[in-house]
Scaffold this active site. Sequence first.
Site, short mmCIF file in Angstrom:
data_model
loop_
_atom_site.label_atom_id
_atom_site.label_comp_id
_atom_site.label_asym_id
_atom_site.label_seq_id
_atom_site.Cartn_x
_atom_site.Cartn_y
_atom_site.Cartn_z
NE ARG A 112 -11.10 1.57 4.79
CZ ARG A 112 -12.12 0.74 4.50
NH1 ARG A 112 -13.34 1.03 4.84
NH2 ARG A 112 -11.88 -0.38 3.85
NE ARG A 158 -4.39 -0.29 2.35
CZ ARG A 158 -5.28 -1.26 2.53
NH1 ARG A 158 -4.91 -2.52 2.50
NH2 ARG A 158 -6.53 -0.99 2.72
P1 AMP Z 1 -8.47 -3.64 4.12
O1 AMP Z 1 -9.29 -4.77 4.63
O2 AMP Z 1 -7.45 -4.07 3.11
O3 AMP Z 1 -9.31 -2.48 3.65
O4 AMP Z 1 -7.61 -3.09 5.37
C1 AMP Z 1 -8.24 -2.55 6.51
C2 AMP Z 1 -7.26 -1.68 7.28
O5 AMP Z 1 -6.12 -2.46 7.70
C3 AMP Z 1 -6.65 -0.53 6.49
O6 AMP Z 1 -7.49 0.62 6.48
C4 AMP Z 1 -5.35 -0.29 7.25
O7 AMP Z 1 -5.58 0.38 8.48
C5 AMP Z 1 -4.91 -1.72 7.59
N1 AMP Z 1 -4.08 -2.31 6.52
C6 AMP Z 1 -4.39 -3.39 5.73
N2 AMP Z 1 -3.40 -3.66 4.87
C7 AMP Z 1 -2.44 -2.73 5.08
C8 AMP Z 1 -1.17 -2.45 4.50
N3 AMP Z 1 -0.68 -3.18 3.47
N4 AMP Z 1 -0.46 -1.40 4.98
C9 AMP Z 1 -0.91 -0.64 6.01
N5 AMP Z 1 -2.11 -0.84 6.59
C10 AMP Z 1 -2.87 -1.87 6.15
#
Ligand code: AMP
Length: 207
Positions: A164, A86
């Site tokens: 986000r 990310r």
């Molecule tokens: P997601 O389910 O991929 O939308 O991830 C939910 C939350 O987890 C994100 O808003 C971040 O806070 C954290 N997160 C997930 N993947 C990452 C990543 N590769 N780098 C940093 N934070 C992450």
Amino acid sequence: MNVVLLGPPGAGKGTLASRLVEEFGFVHISTGDILREEVAKGSELGRLAKGYMERGELVPDEVILGMVRERVGDSKDCFLFDGFPRTISQAEGLREIVPIHLVLYLKIPEEEVVRRLSARRVCRKCGANYNLITNPPKVPGVCDKCGGELYQRPDDREEVIRKRFRVYLEQSAPLIDYYRKQGILREIDASRSPDEVFSQAAEAIRG
Ligand code: AMP
């Protein structure tokens, strides 16, 4: 072949990932799913990640890279990375872990993301995803697959969704050019139906 799914929250990365795993047998690594499991367990990692996640901010790069390094180990499987990398710094770290052969960029406008994510519900037990508008459960609030309770992720409220999306534009969108320059980026129209998104992705993987 190792593949990365890149795109804003709500682009349908999770839905596409489960179809690609079924079709091609990838090992699926979703950093968001791993973090949510750690939060549910109340582990040290989970306690550290919880605040960032609830605010819609990114968890620090070193924490994420450590997690991915541990999952990948010295396995020779084909990996499908979902929600990772990310940041450019995570992408640089990933290069040291495994080579990436293809990046599927799921392109979608912000308003569609807000519309989709505010209607998303997730099963507490098995993690299955529903959408109150496009894919509602048969019985409201109950998972069709396992009978578990459906809930709204705390980060799927409109103000957190918009945050986000901003974080995505600032920190993750530079990855589009980063991978385009390497000649491995394929753009997918993610505002289409799940079936159409899957067939665009499958075609890119089959080359
Ligand atoms: P997601 O389910 O991929 O939308 O991830 C939910 C939350 O987890 C994100 O808003 C971040 O806070 C954290 N997160 C997930 N993947 C990452 C990543 N590769 N780098 C940093 N934070 C992450």
